[in-house]
Write a protein that holds these residues in place. Structure first.
Motif, PDB file in Angstrom:
ATOM      1  N   CYS A 151       4.458  34.582  46.644  1.00 44.95           N
ATOM      2  CA  CYS A 151       4.644  33.577  45.596  1.00 44.95           C
ATOM      3  C   CYS A 151       5.889  33.955  44.797  1.00 44.95           C
ATOM      4  CB  CYS A 151       3.414  33.528  44.693  1.00 44.95           C
ATOM      5  SG  CYS A 151       3.573  32.366  43.338  1.00 44.95           S
ATOM      6  N   ARG A 152       6.885  33.114  44.773  1.00 42.52           N
ATOM      7  CA  ARG A 152       8.172  33.438  44.147  1.00 42.52           C
ATOM      8  C   ARG A 152       8.054  33.870  42.694  1.00 42.52           C
ATOM      9  NH1 ARG A 152      11.839  28.592  44.271  1.00 42.52           N
ATOM     10  NH2 ARG A 152      12.910  29.964  42.844  1.00 42.52           N
ATOM     11  N   ASP A 153       7.049  33.381  42.006  1.00 45.94           N
ATOM     12  CA  ASP A 153       6.931  33.643  40.576  1.00 45.94           C
ATOM     13  C   ASP A 153       6.153  34.917  40.242  1.00 45.94           C
ATOM     14  OD1 ASP A 153       8.318  31.291  40.121  1.00 45.94           O
ATOM     15  OD2 ASP A 153       6.487  30.097  39.979  1.00 45.94           O
ATOM     16  N   ILE A 154       5.645  35.618  41.252  1.00 49.90           N
ATOM     17  CA  ILE A 154       4.848  36.817  41.014  1.00 49.90           C
ATOM     18  C   ILE A 154       5.461  37.994  41.761  1.00 49.90           C
ATOM     19  CG2 ILE A 154       2.589  37.906  41.327  1.00 49.90           C
ATOM     20  CD1 ILE A 154       1.385  35.074  41.197  1.00 49.90           C
ATOM     21  N   SER A 155       5.636  39.095  41.053  1.00 45.06           N
ATOM     22  CA  SER A 155       6.145  40.323  41.661  1.00 45.06           C
ATOM     23  C   SER A 155       5.282  41.494  41.229  1.00 45.06           C
ATOM     24  CB  SER A 155       7.588  40.595  41.232  1.00 45.06           C
ATOM     25  OG  SER A 155       8.440  39.570  41.665  1.00 45.06           O
ATOM     26  N   HIS A 210       8.574  41.732  45.547  1.00 48.44           N
ATOM     27  CA  HIS A 210       8.271  40.313  45.408  1.00 48.44           C
ATOM     28  C   HIS A 210       7.089  39.956  46.291  1.00 48.44           C
ATOM     29  CE1 HIS A 210      11.861  39.881  43.038  1.00 48.44           C
ATOM     30  NE2 HIS A 210      12.533  40.509  43.986  1.00 48.44           N
TER      31      HIS A 210
END
Length: 105
Positions: A72-76, A69
């Motif tokens: 940024c929570r939305d990008i891994s 992860h």
């Protein structure tokens, strides 16, 4: 204006930083992440704590990958085992070169 210096290039993993603002850039395939020097150090430490075979899983395409992860929570990130080794080595080299540049400044 940014003056970008490459810190490390290891296959699909490239790490650079701006000599002026000190922003660190991680390029991996078509993904670019920006870090402050402190955040880059924290991300590096997080990656060093993970082992590929402890955290990897089989993806629908039949490849075993690890998911990391980003801040940024939305990008891994997802890495195959060779990509994982390249990224960890690139980050280690980038940290060392950053330390050299800090000593020079």
């Amino acid at each position: 204006m940014c003056s970008i210096r490459q810190l490390c290039n290891k296959n699909s993993a490239q790490i650079s930083h701006c000599a002026n603002c000190q922003t660190v850039y991680i390029w991996h395939n078509n993904l670019l992440l920006n870090f402050s020097p402190h955040d880059f150090q924290l991300f590096h430490e997080t990656m060093q704590q993970q082992e590929f075979y402890d955290c990897s899983m089989m993806f629908p395409d039949g490849e075993e990958r690890i998911i990391v992860h980003s801040p940024c929570r939305d990008i891994s990130f997802t890495f195959t085992q060779p990509e994982w080794m390249d990224m960890k080595e690139a980050m280690n080299q980038a940290i060392l070169l950053q330390q050299v540049y800090d000593l020079i400044r």
